[in-house]
Enzyme design. Sequence first.
Site, PDB file in Angstrom:
ATOM      1  N   GLU A  17      -4.223 -10.150  -0.174  1.00 30.42           N
ATOM      2  CA  GLU A  17      -5.103 -10.084   0.998  1.00 30.42           C
ATOM      3  C   GLU A  17      -6.519 -10.398   0.532  1.00 30.42           C
ATOM      4  OE1 GLU A  17      -4.798  -6.387   3.150  1.00 30.42           O
ATOM      5  OE2 GLU A  17      -2.608  -6.356   3.017  1.00 30.42           O
ATOM      6  N   GLU A  75       0.810  -1.221   0.000  1.00 34.11           N
ATOM      7  CA  GLU A  75       0.000   0.000   0.000  1.00 34.11           C
ATOM      8  C   GLU A  75       0.846   1.275   0.000  1.00 34.11           C
ATOM      9  OE1 GLU A  75      -4.184  -1.425   1.931  1.00 34.11           O
ATOM     10  OE2 GLU A  75      -2.536  -1.127   3.334  1.00 34.11           O
TER      11      GLU A  75
END
Length: 1030
Positions: free
Chosen positions: A532, A456
């Site tokens: 994820e 991220e």
Amino acid sequence: MALSDIIQRRDWENPQSVNIHCLKAHSPLASYRDINHARDGIHAQRQSLNGQWKFKLFDAPEQVEGEFIDVQFNDSAWGDITVPSNWQLQGYDKPIYANVKYPFEVNPPYVPADNPTGCYRTRLTLTEADLESTQRIIFDGVNSAFHLWCNGDWVGYSQDSRLPAEFDLSQYLTAGENTLAVMVIRWSDGSYLEDQDMWWLSGIFRDVTLLSKPKQCIEDVFITPDLDACYRDGSLSIVTHISAPETSQVHVQLFDGSQAVTEPSIARPHNRRIDERGSYDDVVFQTLHVREPQQWTAETPNLYRVVVSLLDAEGNHLESEAYQVGFRKVEVKDGQLQLNGKPLLIRGVNRHEHHPELGHVMTEEDMVRDICLMKQYNFNAVRTAHYPNHPRWYELCDQYGLYVCDEANIETHGMIPMNRLSADPQWAHAYMSRYTQMVMRDKNHPSIIIWSLGNESGHGSSHNAMYAWSKQFDPSRPVQYEGGGANTTATDIICPMYARVNTTVEDEAVPKWPIKQWISLPNEQRPLILCEYAHAMGNSLGNFNEYWDAFREFPRLQGGFIWDWVDQGLSQWDNDGKHFWAYGGDFGDTINDRQFCINGLIFPDRTPHPTLEEVKFCQRMITVALTQQDKQQCHLTVTNEYVFRSTDNEQLHWSVLENGVEVQSGQCTLAIDAGSQQTVDIALDFQPKADAKYHLNTDICLISATPWAQAGHVSATEQFTLSNTSSLTLPKISILSAPQLSEQGRDILVSNLDKKHQWQWNVESGLLTSWMVDGQSQLLHAPEDNFFRAPLDNDIGVSEIDNIDPNAWVCRWDAAGIGRWERECVSCTSESLSQAVKVTSTFAYHHNGGVQAITVWTYTLDNQGEMHIDVDVTLADHLPPMPRIGLELALPLPSDNTTVTWQGLGPFENYPDRLAAARFGQHTQSLDAMHTPYIFPTDSGLRSGTQWLNVGNLECTGDFLFSVSRFSQQQLTEAKHTNELTLEDKIYLRIDHQHMGVGGDDSWSPSVHEEFQLTDNTYRFSIMLKPRHN
């Protein structure tokens, strides 16, 4: 260098100052002084400096006492602190939890003036003999930046809290006692790159070691295993960096235990010409060839040991290093991630390093416990979210068998946009340092099959640079990175976050197509592995089985890593001495993301959540299918999904259940090659009973213990409904007289002929106010409509008091007043029938001046004490999907029987969209075990598919879902921690006709799939209640 000069330099606000005077990154070194010692891994020249150090915390670097670096400084008034530890968990400063937000003003590279600074001092004693060798100090992890002094002299500086900082102390040390002083700074420019979803904790939290090496020594070893084109014979490419004259020799040999596998290979520098300018004088290249080695996989973690020795020109031994190696070959080939020529299916999980009392400190015992649990629940892979882990973790993954996605310590989630630093050349050095040093440290581990550029941080030029370097330095492993859309040019694997199976997640910036669609895009040939997915926050993981159906159907969908492994709760006790798990905001941290760190599959103490059973089932390595059934036998097909091993340690145990009770059982040995099938025939040897329900259960059990599980461990389960061809029996018809019906004032009274059973309704409320059996009350609270559930984390989403998300389920329910409707009894009537009495109550539920629901309850009571309840529900058209449709009542808490027995799905908690693992049967649990103590209290403990239930003094029959608890829904809704719950002296029984799913594709959007939403306007259900031991 004086401390004042260090303060003025402000290295902690300079992204170019990453490591000052640190030694180059390398594979871990042990410095054995004998080849046999290296082979056996004993007598390493490493001295632990862990233990009690002197400590004092200052509010900022500028406030540190300048004399603390001096040898003569009197630190007797300072406190003691354990190294390794996080000082926030040792009574200093406060922990802060944030997911996205930085806990300080965002102005990179600058950090707050209020910058807690921990100063450490310790002493070590060395002899003259010790000083004949070089002495290196290794800090395996310090958060977030630190300066080091030895005997008053400044040694250097380092940041990157998750990688080692190594300094040569030789020039600073003297014989006798030496003083080390360390100044650790909480916030640094490096903090901008460490905005991971975890607690912000500080200090020396990993091991500190003194490494003694000879002056002529091995500096680094890079071992690359390979297999030939047939994946049969193996080779090891070994590149050794030395600090020694170019006449020195490098001796390399491979061992299997104490047995030499290869003859020694001996070579000197300059043995490979690099380019037109020549060769290295400090690097030696060697290759070992091995015929048909035992290969390393997570299923078969076969390890060998390479011993690399440095000899002088005459062949005298100077030093050895040794590494565990595994022969394996990782490829992205034919659109799939392959190991040793075979495609993998990643059964993975993201794991933070978290301990409820120690914070980010992990002991070996903790690591082994995590690995064993992962293996027991059918995981084969772990992502080191979101930073390099403790060095010992990788050794254990090599040994026990887990595939590792090793991730760089880079996340800038709180930047706007996320790639602001990733695209800034001023930060490129910091990015490259974090990635390259991770690779340099961890490169020899066979368990690491994927490198990750971080998490991220958007997509910028620094990612392209890291990717390019990685492919040049270590082309033997693929690289993955999700930022910028999961399919950029900086990743070999499409690795999205929270992409759904069949629906698109709308995002203007980056695509999040359904995973099935993603692999069918034009010109896209890469495998897809979710970095994820399945956000396991609290009572979650609905529809997890849909992912696994897709993974098994589409070869290029190769699994993923669940978010995440462990609830990051910290142990705390309230003023009454009650324990609870703390989360964001519990320490006065005003910038926080509350319980968003509580999204693990296990509690902080490693107790599994019920959701882990669903994971274990869906990820099972051996599946069973019922292919045919007749009166005499069942035909099963058993499939071995292991890729590299046969079922040489598994047995199939089976049992036949009649109405949930075992009537026949047996077992058989399995002999199935990897990826193959076996047919098993089971002879049925029982006489079916009319109207009985029959099920076949299968368990796959370990025959012998493994390093990660005991003998008898059940690794996979299945259940099949068997057909019953017996003729139906006619029901017995009894002619009974009706109970007595009377009215007394505003009450309706019903009793059977012998007065043993007595019921009473209040005409004004319409509620059953009393039910007496032999003079004992059956109820504490009357049965009432129940439309509400204590909100789950997934119901709440991102909604907070100051940040309302109108789409969150809890906000939609609140806007509709669900849980606050005012009940009006429209009518309450009774009539006597030929064999029963019927009482009918009609209720209207009001909110904001309108009727939201109308329910009609019809009670039918017979002379045997049975009470049949039929409920008709009509809902207003404008209402959102309802949490549940059912009823709730309260029972007296029995003093002698607090067990719950039911026939239905169990034994563990299950919800309509999370019940693939649950099995039909007769189950018994303690009352306390029926409640799941989620750290953030919510609805819990539901059991589905129930036919009958015995709880307290009551027996229930029908087709329903239920939960029992000693906590009211009001308590569960209002409490923020488990210590705020008070056990009540009653049993709340919630019987549901339908219950909304829990969702779990993510936890910030309404993720309950449409088929598990309660969207109808009308419902009808029935339940029969009677006293136990009637």
